[in-house]
Design a protein around this motif. Structure first.
Motif, PDB file in Angstrom:
ATOM      1  N   ALA A   1       3.683  -7.624  -5.337  1.00 15.69           N
ATOM      2  CA  ALA A   1       3.445  -6.314  -5.939  1.00 15.69           C
ATOM      3  C   ALA A   1       1.968  -6.134  -6.249  1.00 15.69           C
ATOM      4  CB  ALA A   1       4.268  -6.140  -7.221  1.00 15.69           C
ATOM      5  N   LYS A   2       1.537  -4.879  -6.199  1.00 16.30           N
ATOM      6  CA  LYS A   2       0.226  -4.477  -6.677  1.00 16.30           C
ATOM      7  C   LYS A   2       0.420  -3.603  -7.908  1.00 16.30           C
ATOM      8  CE  LYS A   2      -2.738  -2.911  -3.651  1.00 16.30           C
ATOM      9  NZ  LYS A   2      -3.302  -2.193  -2.487  1.00 16.30           N
ATOM     10  N   PRO A   3      -0.621  -3.402  -8.719  1.00 13.40           N
ATOM     11  CA  PRO A   3      -0.501  -2.479  -9.857  1.00 13.40           C
ATOM     12  C   PRO A   3      -0.008  -1.115  -9.390  1.00 13.40           C
ATOM     13  CG  PRO A   3      -2.537  -3.719 -10.001  1.00 13.40           C
ATOM     14  CD  PRO A   3      -1.952  -4.036  -8.655  1.00 13.40           C
ATOM     15  N   ARG A   4       0.888  -0.511 -10.184  1.00 11.33           N
ATOM     16  CA  ARG A   4       1.540   0.738  -9.783  1.00 11.33           C
ATOM     17  C   ARG A   4       1.353   1.793 -10.864  1.00 11.33           C
ATOM     18  NH1 ARG A   4       7.596   0.039  -7.886  1.00 11.33           N
ATOM     19  NH2 ARG A   4       8.110  -0.070 -10.107  1.00 11.33           N
ATOM     20  N   PRO A   5       0.922   3.002 -10.489  1.00  9.32           N
ATOM     21  CA  PRO A   5       0.716   4.060 -11.486  1.00  9.32           C
ATOM     22  C   PRO A   5       1.983   4.342 -12.290  1.00  9.32           C
ATOM     23  CG  PRO A   5      -0.253   4.687  -9.379  1.00  9.32           C
ATOM     24  CD  PRO A   5       0.547   3.442  -9.126  1.00  9.32           C
ATOM     25  N   ILE A   6       1.823   4.508 -13.593  1.00  3.67           N
ATOM     26  CA  ILE A   6       2.946   4.873 -14.461  1.00  3.67           C
ATOM     27  C   ILE A   6       3.170   6.375 -14.332  1.00  3.67           C
ATOM     28  CG2 ILE A   6       3.835   4.901 -16.817  1.00  3.67           C
ATOM     29  CD1 ILE A   6       1.937   2.580 -17.438  1.00  3.67           C
ATOM     30  N   PRO A   7       4.357   6.793 -13.932  1.00  3.84           N
ATOM     31  CA  PRO A   7       4.602   8.230 -13.728  1.00  3.84           C
ATOM     32  C   PRO A   7       4.377   9.046 -14.997  1.00  3.84           C
ATOM     33  CG  PRO A   7       6.398   6.904 -12.819  1.00  3.84           C
ATOM     34  CD  PRO A   7       5.546   5.978 -13.626  1.00  3.84           C
TER      35      PRO A   7
ATOM     36  N   ASN B   1       0.811  -1.224   0.000  1.00  2.00           N
ATOM     37  CA  ASN B   1       0.000   0.000   0.000  1.00  2.00           C
ATOM     38  C   ASN B   1       0.841   1.269   0.000  1.00  2.00           C
ATOM     39  OD1 ASN B   1      -2.490  -1.348  -0.025  1.00  2.00           O
ATOM     40  ND2 ASN B   1      -2.453  -1.632   2.196  1.00  2.00           N
ATOM     41  N   SER B   2       2.166   1.109  -0.034  1.00  2.00           N
ATOM     42  CA  SER B   2       3.047   2.267  -0.115  1.00  2.00           C
ATOM     43  C   SER B   2       3.095   2.770  -1.560  1.00  2.00           C
ATOM     44  CB  SER B   2       4.461   1.880   0.334  1.00  2.00           C
ATOM     45  OG  SER B   2       5.076   1.022  -0.631  1.00  2.00           O
ATOM     46  N   ALA B   3       3.808   3.855  -1.773  1.00  2.00           N
ATOM     47  CA  ALA B   3       3.896   4.438  -3.117  1.00  2.00           C
ATOM     48  C   ALA B   3       4.520   3.472  -4.112  1.00  2.00           C
ATOM     49  CB  ALA B   3       4.699   5.739  -3.063  1.00  2.00           C
ATOM     50  N   GLN B   4       5.441   2.626  -3.646  1.00  2.00           N
ATOM     51  CA  GLN B   4       6.111   1.688  -4.545  1.00  2.00           C
ATOM     52  C   GLN B   4       5.258   0.474  -4.887  1.00  2.00           C
ATOM     53  OE1 GLN B   4       9.153   2.078  -6.162  1.00  2.00           O
ATOM     54  NE2 GLN B   4       8.785   4.156  -5.403  1.00  2.00           N
ATOM     55  N   ARG B   5       4.236   0.195  -4.085  1.00  2.00           N
ATOM     56  CA  ARG B   5       3.356  -0.961  -4.302  1.00  2.00           C
ATOM     57  C   ARG B   5       4.156  -2.269  -4.405  1.00  2.00           C
ATOM     58  NH1 ARG B   5       0.407   3.090  -3.842  1.00  2.00           N
ATOM     59  NH2 ARG B   5      -1.521   3.442  -5.024  1.00  2.00           N
ATOM     60  N   LEU B   6       5.215  -2.377  -3.602  1.00  2.00           N
ATOM     61  CA  LEU B   6       6.148  -3.495  -3.761  1.00  2.00           C
ATOM     62  C   LEU B   6       6.675  -3.949  -2.411  1.00  2.00           C
ATOM     63  CD1 LEU B   6       7.996  -5.244  -5.689  1.00  2.00           C
ATOM     64  CD2 LEU B   6       9.626  -3.340  -5.590  1.00  2.00           C
ATOM     65  N   TYR B   7       6.752  -5.286  -2.232  1.00  2.00           N
ATOM     66  CA  TYR B   7       7.410  -5.875  -1.075  1.00  2.00           C
ATOM     67  C   TYR B   7       8.491  -6.816  -1.574  1.00  2.00           C
ATOM     68  CZ  TYR B   7       8.464  -8.793   2.937  1.00  2.00           C
ATOM     69  OH  TYR B   7       9.134  -9.468   3.929  1.00  2.00           O
ATOM     70  N   VAL B   8       9.688  -6.697  -1.021  1.00  2.00           N
ATOM     71  CA  VAL B   8      10.797  -7.584  -1.390  1.00  2.00           C
ATOM     72  C   VAL B   8      11.391  -8.162  -0.112  1.00  2.00           C
ATOM     73  CG1 VAL B   8      13.044  -7.795  -2.491  1.00  2.00           C
ATOM     74  CG2 VAL B   8      11.309  -6.296  -3.490  1.00  2.00           C
ATOM     75  N   GLY B   9      11.186  -9.469   0.092  1.00  2.00           N
ATOM     76  CA  GLY B   9      11.776 -10.175   1.213  1.00  2.00           C
ATOM     77  C   GLY B   9      12.843 -11.138   0.729  1.00  2.00           C
ATOM     78  N   GLN B  10      13.437 -11.854   1.649  1.00  2.00           N
ATOM     79  CA  GLN B  10      14.512 -12.771   1.293  1.00  2.00           C
ATOM     80  C   GLN B  10      14.019 -13.901   0.398  1.00  2.00           C
ATOM     81  OE1 GLN B  10      17.654 -12.287   1.940  1.00  2.00           O
ATOM     82  NE2 GLN B  10      18.455 -14.219   1.129  1.00  2.00           N
ATOM     83  N   GLU B  11      12.848 -14.439   0.680  1.00  2.00           N
ATOM     84  CA  GLU B  11      12.334 -15.577  -0.088  1.00  2.00           C
ATOM     85  C   GLU B  11      10.918 -15.358  -0.598  1.00  2.00           C
ATOM     86  OE1 GLU B  11      13.161 -18.017   3.346  1.00  2.00           O
ATOM     87  OE2 GLU B  11      14.410 -19.346   2.129  1.00  2.00           O
ATOM     88  N   LEU B  12      10.390 -14.148  -0.431  1.00  2.00           N
ATOM     89  CA  LEU B  12       9.045 -13.836  -0.896  1.00  2.00           C
ATOM     90  C   LEU B  12       8.991 -12.397  -1.392  1.00  2.00           C
ATOM     91  CD1 LEU B  12       5.661 -14.881   0.523  1.00  2.00           C
ATOM     92  CD2 LEU B  12       6.074 -12.421   0.278  1.00  2.00           C
ATOM     93  N   ILE B  13       8.318 -12.196  -2.529  1.00  2.00           N
ATOM     94  CA  ILE B  13       8.142 -10.863  -3.097  1.00  2.00           C
ATOM     95  C   ILE B  13       6.676 -10.692  -3.478  1.00  2.00           C
ATOM     96  CG2 ILE B  13      10.517 -10.646  -3.930  1.00  2.00           C
ATOM     97  CD1 ILE B  13       9.535 -11.477  -6.711  1.00  2.00           C
TER      98      ILE B  13
END
Length: 230
Positions: free
Chosen positions: A99-105, A85-97
């Motif tokens: 993403a949600k759809p992200r606005p194109i700047p 839910n952050s601006a990046q719409r992205l989570y990156v963990g060691q063994e799990l990643i």
């Protein structure tokens, strides 16, 4: 004398590579997927019908019973959802990643980079979250899950500047069991035959559909039309 730990290791190796994961350990048995997908959706998807893409690369000796081994529980749902839910719409963990759809700047009217694209191609294919995840364990069991099937207008349309087809080639080099999984046909594709486009996925990674009833079906060249019906 062979110690118990060695015997246990040999037994696990035998189980994982003698049929549980399919031919030569390259494909996931469809019966091992439902509870994984259920866990991913219940913990990381914000809303039962909201698009999200999630991937994990589990040690192969934990993959069949990763829930019992607390593998996925090391990624708290709140932490992952907050990142999504952050601006990046992205989570990156060691063994799990994830993403949600992200606005194109700078695009008007607003358009999104699809979540599969974010995981597979940004900032480049070779430096993407998915490529880095695969590199961390080249024999681990990998599940790439997207709630909606990749759209035929961009994601799996050859020649589209936002297609993910070339990025899916990275799965060919992965030596462990793997699966590309979806639940629903993307709403704008419901009146289309998407089987031709999805063949591009199937050429590169085993494809499955896990519906809301938690049943998972392997999509093959022979059943692709029925596997992709609404």
């Amino acid at each position: 004398m062979v110690c118990a730990g060695v015997l246990r290791g040999l037994l696990l190796f035998s189980l994982f590579y003698s049929g549980l994961w399919g031919v030569e350990g390259k494909t996931l048995d469809q019966n091992t997927l439902p509870r994984a997908i259920k866990f991913l959706r219940q913990n990381y998807q914000s809303g039962s019908a909201n698009q999200v893409a999630i991937a994990f690369n589990a040690p192969v000796d934990k993959c069949a019973d990763y829930l019992d081994n607390n593998f996925l529980h090391t990624y708290p749902g709140r932490t992952v959802r907050n990142a999504l839910n952050s601006a990046q719409r992205l989570y990156v963990g060691q063994e799990l990643i994830a993403a949600k759809p992200r606005p194109i700047p700078g695009i008007i009217p607003p358009r999104n980079q699809h979540s599969e694209y974010v995981l597979l191609k940004l900032p480049t294919i070779n430096t993407s979250p998915m490529k880095q995840l695969l590199n961390k364990d080249k024999t681990g069991c990998v599940v790439f899950y997207t709630y909606n099937s990749p759209c035929t207008s961009t994601c799996i349309r050859p020649g589209s500047c936002y297609n993910i087809i070339d990025a899916l080639d990275m799965f060919k080099q992965h030596n462990g069991p793997k699966a590309f999984v979806f639940t629903e046909v993307w709403k704008h594709d419901c009146d289309k035959d998407i089987s031709t486009n999805l063949r591009e996925v199937l050429k590169r990674v085993p494809l499955y559909r896990c519906r809301d009833n938690n049943n998972c079906v392997a999509c093959t060249a022979d059943n692709l039309n029925s596997c992709t019906r609404k």
